[in-house]
Scaffold this active site. Structure first.
Site, short mmCIF file in Angstrom:
data_model
loop_
_atom_site.label_atom_id
_atom_site.label_comp_id
_atom_site.label_asym_id
_atom_site.label_seq_id
_atom_site.Cartn_x
_atom_site.Cartn_y
_atom_site.Cartn_z
N GLU A 57 -12.35 -12.00 11.54
CA GLU A 57 -12.82 -12.25 10.17
C GLU A 57 -12.53 -13.68 9.74
OE1 GLU A 57 -12.28 -7.59 8.72
OE2 GLU A 57 -10.78 -9.09 8.17
N PHE A 100 0.82 -1.21 0.00
CA PHE A 100 0.00 0.00 0.00
C PHE A 100 0.86 1.27 0.00
CE2 PHE A 100 -3.01 -3.09 1.87
CZ PHE A 100 -4.06 -2.92 0.98
N GLY A 101 1.84 1.35 0.90
CA GLY A 101 2.66 2.55 0.98
C GLY A 101 3.51 2.76 -0.25
#
Length: 439
Positions: free
Chosen positions: A174, A17-18
């Protein structure tokens, strides 16, 4: 600044992501960007648990880095493993002996599993950080049902149909919810000798509540939802041993003996530590020491030590928020840091004054528990149930890297919701018997 031979050279290590957001933010800027990663794809890790339980295929949540960056003329991608840094020489060292020079360096290699000094547990309790992790967990979960179908020993069948998730954070909650739905709904008519709905799913959490990062009211609602689904939640307990076929769980405090849970399948969701590359970078810099969990302490502008051209973002960084506490290791932090660092580099190239220290804008937290069951909090508003579940669906679709992935996942989720089926229930990872030459 540039060395005078061309555009300012920015090297980004890590396509998560970064790293990906940093690269995209440098599009159409006076920079020459190189993205280096050991894998050729960007992975949407928040949905790995759905791969692990057969709801999605790996390709649904991954996008080739070259495809994601193909329209950026100033960007190239290198498939390679970084093994070291030549800080005085401004170069990144690759495993194959190559050197990649830089003017600015962004390290965004994320995190890995943390077994708190018990690395021997990894063999029996895989974590969930990579596609290989997800397909291995999928293999173990589905194989447990297959073996339970064939055994005639009630004790062995009970062991095979017991699933333990260590950790009650978002990943653990989850994962447990997905396994329970797989057993209770998806597989209900697939077997003849067992009833998959009788499977036990157990969450072991060391804190006094699940989803400890959420408000207490949402944690309580999540626990109720888990128990309504038939999931056993053991709080204020710690795992003391994990071996072949069992887990030992001891209540925190007191003199109670550890309880043995006979199980074939354990999933680790209890902790993460920074990528080993953080320690390598710190040693190369010389004036930085990694902190607890291997995280690299960064300055307010995400640079490291006395090196204004070296940045660390995402899970690898230890960056204090406005309250003085380290920012959480979530995708939003990494993405905002990636965008911020890219902007800082461009401002320096243009000779503009710094924008100021990095400030994280918290857009909230959310976690899904099961079908139409979720909790969310954003901007002081807390909600659960269907509204939180739909918000979770929308946000996760929005942040998938490519439009193609969004369409595929949206269609698959709709199909799963209507039919309760999970089409990617494939047992892979073991070489099948060689049947060549047979009739």
């Amino acid at each position: 600044m540039s060395d005078g031979t061309g555009a300012h050279k920015v090297v980004i290590i890590g396509g998560g992501f970064g790293g990906l957001v940093a690269a995209q933010s440098l599009n159409k800027t006076p920079t020459d960007v190189t993205v280096i990663d050991r894998r050729n794809f960007h992975l949407f890790q928040p949905l790995l648990y759905q791969v692990a339980t057969g709801a999605l295929s790996p390709a649904n949540i991954a996008a080739p880095l070259r495809s994601a960056l193909k329209n950026q003329k100033n960007t190239r991608v290198i498939l390679g493993e970084v093994t070291g840094f030549d800080i005085p020489g401004k170069a990144v060292l690759l495993k194959d002996g190559a050197r990649v020079s830089f003017d600015s360096l962004i390290v965004a290699t994320g995190s890995t599993h943390h077994y708190f000094g018990h690395n021997e547990w990894e063999e029996f309790a895989p974590g969930l950080k990579t596609i290989e992790d997800a397909t291995e967990i999928r293999r173990r979960v589905l194989s447990a049902f297959e073996r339970a179908e064939r055994t005639t020993d009630p004790a062995e069948r009970a062991r095979l149909l017991t699933f333990v998730v260590v950790g009650g954070g978002p990943t653990g909650v989850e994962m447990a919810g997905a396994i329970r739905e797989l057993a209770k709904h998806t597989l209900r008519a697939d077997f003849r000798n067992i009833n998959p709905a009788t499977a036990r799913v157990i969450i072991v959490e060391g804190q006094t509540r699940v989803l400890g990062a959420f408000h207490e009211s949402l944690s309580a609602k999540a626990k109720v939802s888990l128990e309504e689904m038939g999931i056993e939640v053991q709080l204020d307990c710690h795992v003391t041993a994990i071996g072949a076929g069992h887990v030992l769980v001891k209540p925190d405090g007191g003199k109670a003996e550890a309880t043995r849970i006979d199980t074939e399948t354990v999933v680790w969701a209890a902790g993460v530590k920074a990528s080993p590359l953080g320690k390598i970078l710190a040693d190369a810099l010389g004036d930085v020491t990694v902190g607890r969990g291997g995280h690299v302490p960064v300055n307010p502008d995400c640079s490291v030590g006395a090196h204004p051209n070296v940045f660390v973002v995402g899970d690898l960084a230890s960056c204090a928020g406005t309250n003085g506490k380290p920012l959480p290791g979530v995708a939003q932090v990494a993405m905002q840091q990636g965008e911020y660092v890219a902007g800082t580099i461009v401002r320096r190239i243009k000779g503009e004054s710094p924008k100021g220290p990095f400030r994280y804008f918290d857009k909230g937290n959310m976690a899904t528990i099961g079908r139409a069951r979720a909790v969310a909090e954003a901007f002081g508003i807390r909600f659960s149930g269907h509204p939180a579940w739909f918000a979770w669906l929308f946000i996760h679709i929005l942040y998938l890297a490519r439009f193609e992935n969004r369409v595929l996942v949206l269609f698959q989720w709709f199909f799963n919701y209507v039919t309760r089926n999970r089409a990617a229930r494939l047992i892979t990872g073991e070489r099948p018997p060689d049947t060549r030459g047979t009739k």
